[in-house]
Write a protein that holds these residues in place. Structure first.
Motif, PDB file in Angstrom:
ATOM      1  N   ASP A  67      -7.417  66.427  -4.933  1.00 48.12           N
ATOM      2  CA  ASP A  67      -8.570  65.607  -4.584  1.00 48.12           C
ATOM      3  C   ASP A  67      -8.136  64.143  -4.529  1.00 48.12           C
ATOM      4  O   ASP A  67      -7.847  63.536  -5.558  1.00 48.12           O
ATOM      5  N   LEU A  68      -8.102  63.577  -3.327  1.00 51.00           N
ATOM      6  CA  LEU A  68      -7.673  62.183  -3.181  1.00 51.00           C
ATOM      7  C   LEU A  68      -8.750  61.191  -3.583  1.00 51.00           C
ATOM      8  O   LEU A  68      -8.470  60.004  -3.757  1.00 51.00           O
ATOM      9  N   ARG A  69      -9.984  61.641  -3.713  1.00 47.32           N
ATOM     10  CA  ARG A  69     -11.100  60.789  -4.140  1.00 47.32           C
ATOM     11  C   ARG A  69     -11.171  59.496  -3.320  1.00 47.32           C
ATOM     12  O   ARG A  69     -11.397  58.412  -3.849  1.00 47.32           O
ATOM     13  N   GLY A  70     -10.970  59.655  -2.016  1.00 50.95           N
ATOM     14  CA  GLY A  70     -11.097  58.512  -1.124  1.00 50.95           C
ATOM     15  C   GLY A  70      -9.881  57.616  -1.057  1.00 50.95           C
ATOM     16  O   GLY A  70      -9.878  56.624  -0.318  1.00 50.95           O
ATOM     17  N   GLU A  71      -8.821  57.933  -1.801  1.00 52.66           N
ATOM     18  CA  GLU A  71      -7.614  57.116  -1.817  1.00 52.66           C
ATOM     19  C   GLU A  71      -6.580  57.669  -0.830  1.00 52.66           C
ATOM     20  O   GLU A  71      -6.635  58.824  -0.417  1.00 52.66           O
ATOM     21  N   LEU A  72      -5.613  56.839  -0.471  1.00 55.87           N
ATOM     22  CA  LEU A  72      -4.479  57.310   0.298  1.00 55.87           C
ATOM     23  C   LEU A  72      -3.606  58.209  -0.586  1.00 55.87           C
ATOM     24  O   LEU A  72      -3.613  58.076  -1.811  1.00 55.87           O
ATOM     25  N   PRO A  73      -2.857  59.119   0.012  1.00 60.18           N
ATOM     26  CA  PRO A  73      -2.103  60.094  -0.805  1.00 60.18           C
ATOM     27  C   PRO A  73      -0.975  59.500  -1.629  1.00 60.18           C
ATOM     28  O   PRO A  73      -0.458  60.177  -2.523  1.00 60.18           O
ATOM     29  N   ASP A  74      -0.577  58.249  -1.340  1.00 59.47           N
ATOM     30  CA  ASP A  74       0.496  57.636  -2.130  1.00 59.47           C
ATOM     31  C   ASP A  74      -0.031  56.781  -3.266  1.00 59.47           C
ATOM     32  O   ASP A  74       0.735  56.039  -3.890  1.00 59.47           O
ATOM     33  N   HIS A  75      -1.328  56.885  -3.564  1.00 60.99           N
ATOM     34  CA  HIS A  75      -1.936  56.138  -4.669  1.00 60.99           C
ATOM     35  C   HIS A  75      -1.295  56.600  -5.978  1.00 60.99           C
ATOM     36  O   HIS A  75      -1.270  57.802  -6.280  1.00 60.99           O
ATOM     37  N   LEU A  76      -0.755  55.683  -6.748  1.00 59.29           N
ATOM     38  CA  LEU A  76       0.037  56.040  -7.927  1.00 59.29           C
ATOM     39  C   LEU A  76      -0.693  56.975  -8.887  1.00 59.29           C
ATOM     40  O   LEU A  76      -0.097  57.968  -9.334  1.00 59.29           O
ATOM     41  N   PRO A  77      -1.950  56.721  -9.271  1.00 58.52           N
ATOM     42  CA  PRO A  77      -2.612  57.670 -10.172  1.00 58.52           C
ATOM     43  C   PRO A  77      -2.677  59.088  -9.607  1.00 58.52           C
ATOM     44  O   PRO A  77      -2.563  60.066 -10.361  1.00 58.52           O
ATOM     45  N   THR A  78      -2.831  59.217  -8.286  1.00 58.11           N
ATOM     46  CA  THR A  78      -2.855  60.541  -7.660  1.00 58.11           C
ATOM     47  C   THR A  78      -1.497  61.215  -7.767  1.00 58.11           C
ATOM     48  O   THR A  78      -1.393  62.400  -8.103  1.00 58.11           O
ATOM     49  N   VAL A  79      -0.437  60.482  -7.477  1.00 57.27           N
ATOM     50  CA  VAL A  79       0.915  61.044  -7.568  1.00 57.27           C
ATOM     51  C   VAL A  79       1.226  61.449  -9.008  1.00 57.27           C
ATOM     52  O   VAL A  79       1.829  62.504  -9.256  1.00 57.27           O
ATOM     53  N   LEU A  80       0.809  60.639  -9.948  1.00 51.04           N
ATOM     54  CA  LEU A  80       1.058  60.959 -11.359  1.00 51.04           C
ATOM     55  C   LEU A  80       0.316  62.218 -11.790  1.00 51.04           C
ATOM     56  O   LEU A  80       0.869  63.063 -12.516  1.00 51.04           O
ATOM     57  N   GLU A  81      -0.927  62.362 -11.366  1.00 51.13           N
ATOM     58  CA  GLU A  81      -1.670  63.571 -11.717  1.00 51.13           C
ATOM     59  C   GLU A  81      -1.041  64.800 -11.066  1.00 51.13           C
ATOM     60  O   GLU A  81      -0.965  65.871 -11.681  1.00 51.13           O
ATOM     61  N   PHE A  82      -0.579  64.641  -9.842  1.00 51.14           N
ATOM     62  CA  PHE A  82       0.120  65.733  -9.164  1.00 51.14           C
ATOM     63  C   PHE A  82       1.355  66.142  -9.959  1.00 51.14           C
ATOM     64  O   PHE A  82       1.624  67.331 -10.163  1.00 51.14           O
ATOM     65  N   ALA A  83       2.118  65.162 -10.430  1.00 54.55           N
ATOM     66  CA  ALA A  83       3.318  65.446 -11.215  1.00 54.55           C
ATOM     67  C   ALA A  83       2.984  66.102 -12.545  1.00 54.55           C
ATOM     68  O   ALA A  83       3.758  66.918 -13.058  1.00 54.55           O
ATOM     69  N   ALA A  84       1.853  65.736 -13.119  1.00 53.83           N
ATOM     70  CA  ALA A  84       1.490  66.262 -14.437  1.00 53.83           C
ATOM     71  C   ALA A  84       0.904  67.664 -14.368  1.00 53.83           C
ATOM     72  O   ALA A  84       1.147  68.483 -15.255  1.00 53.83           O
ATOM     73  N   VAL A  85       0.135  67.943 -13.323  1.00 54.96           N
ATOM     74  CA  VAL A  85      -0.679  69.156 -13.306  1.00 54.96           C
ATOM     75  C   VAL A  85      -0.216  70.176 -12.272  1.00 54.96           C
ATOM     76  O   VAL A  85      -0.146  71.375 -12.558  1.00 54.96           O
ATOM     77  N   ALA A  86       0.100  69.721 -11.072  1.00 56.76           N
ATOM     78  CA  ALA A  86       0.327  70.654  -9.972  1.00 56.76           C
ATOM     79  C   ALA A  86       1.782  71.090  -9.852  1.00 56.76           C
ATOM     80  O   ALA A  86       2.098  72.273  -9.957  1.00 56.76           O
ATOM     81  N   ASP A  87       2.682  70.152  -9.607  1.00 59.98           N
ATOM     82  CA  ASP A  87       4.081  70.485  -9.337  1.00 59.98           C
ATOM     83  C   ASP A  87       4.966  69.401  -9.942  1.00 59.98           C
ATOM     84  O   ASP A  87       5.266  68.405  -9.279  1.00 59.98           O
ATOM     85  N   PRO A  88       5.370  69.555 -11.198  1.00 61.56           N
ATOM     86  CA  PRO A  88       6.158  68.500 -11.845  1.00 61.56           C
ATOM     87  C   PRO A  88       7.432  68.148 -11.085  1.00 61.56           C
ATOM     88  O   PRO A  88       7.783  66.967 -10.972  1.00 61.56           O
ATOM     89  N   ALA A  89       8.141  69.137 -10.566  1.00 58.99           N
ATOM     90  CA  ALA A  89       9.399  68.847  -9.875  1.00 58.99           C
ATOM     91  C   ALA A  89       9.157  68.017  -8.622  1.00 58.99           C
ATOM     92  O   ALA A  89       9.826  67.003  -8.378  1.00 58.99           O
ATOM     93  N   ALA A  90       8.197  68.425  -7.800  1.00 59.67           N
ATOM     94  CA  ALA A  90       7.904  67.696  -6.566  1.00 59.67           C
ATOM     95  C   ALA A  90       7.309  66.334  -6.884  1.00 59.67           C
ATOM     96  O   ALA A  90       7.598  65.338  -6.195  1.00 59.67           O
ATOM     97  N   GLY A  91       6.478  66.265  -7.917  1.00 56.46           N
ATOM     98  CA  GLY A  91       5.869  64.993  -8.286  1.00 56.46           C
ATOM     99  C   GLY A  91       6.888  63.987  -8.779  1.00 56.46           C
ATOM    100  O   GLY A  91       6.867  62.814  -8.378  1.00 56.46           O
TER     101      GLY A  91
END
Length: 209
Positions: A115-139
């Motif tokens: 969920d980008l919540r209206g942000e661009l996909p390179d928004h740091l909090p989004t990337v960090l959540e992706f790394a923490a929850v979805a795919d740590p290696a890719a994040g």
């Protein structure tokens, strides 16, 4: 092997807490801060945990309205402290569109709905959540690829004297290698700054003047 798994798990905690703390503060964050502090307290001592714990304590010690005003002043009123990772490397150039598409592709490949919540996909909090929850290696790979962006943001926040610098420094501390000692070292690694092209009249792709 057990120690490495624990180390990686600790990094995921840091990335998740940093994701919340570096996003716009709202009521949900205010309610969550005690849990964030407790989660960090359970981690083995490290530079990342120490720096991020200081930011959590700062956020927990101020009224929400003050935090919201501070956040806008720090991140929204100056491009010199942009939270969008590819802005530091690609600016407002045509190439940035391709870069943003790569972030989206990484999210889709993980199989998680991000969920980008209206942000661009390179928004740091989004990337960090992706790394923490979805795919740590890719994040982590995305964070490491844009290490120069993180370090330049860290220096900009340090110049301002804001506690948010500790949050970005904590993220840098979870990545391989030491942080560069100064901006010159970062720029040497990152290469020349981007050339602004958006809004300019450009020739069609493949054409010659």
């Amino acid at each position: 092997m057990i120690r490495r798994r624990g180390h990686a798990a600790g990094h995921r905690v840091v990335h998740q807490v940093a994701s919340w703390c570096l996003d716009y503060p709202d009521g949900a964050l205010a309610e969550r801060l005690p849990q964030l502090g407790a989660a960090l307290a359970e981690q083995p001592p490290s530079d990342a945990v120490t720096r991020l714990s200081a930011l959590v304590d700062h956020l927990a010690g101020r009224p929400l309205a003050d935090l919201q005003r501070d956040y806008v002043d720090v991140f929204d009123l100056s491009r010199e402290r942009a939270l969008h990772l590819s802005y530091w490397t690609d600016g407002d150039t045509r190439r940035r569109g391709e870069v943003l598409a790569r972030f989206k592709a990484a999210y889709r490949a993980s199989g998680f709905v991000v969920d980008l919540r209206g942000e661009l996909p390179d928004h740091l909090p989004t990337v960090l959540e992706f790394a923490a929850v979805a795919d740590p290696a890719a994040g982590v790979a995305l964070l490491q690829e844009y290490r120069a962006s993180l370090e330049l943001l860290r220096f900009a926040l340090l110049d301002l004297g804001t506690p948010y610098a500790g949050g970005v420094a904590a993220v840098c501390a979870t990545l391989p290698g030491e942080s560069p000692p100064d901006r010159a070292a970062v720029h040497a690694q990152a290469g020349p700054p981007p050339v602004e092209t958006v809004g300019l009249e450009l020739l069609p792709y493949g054409s010659r003047p």
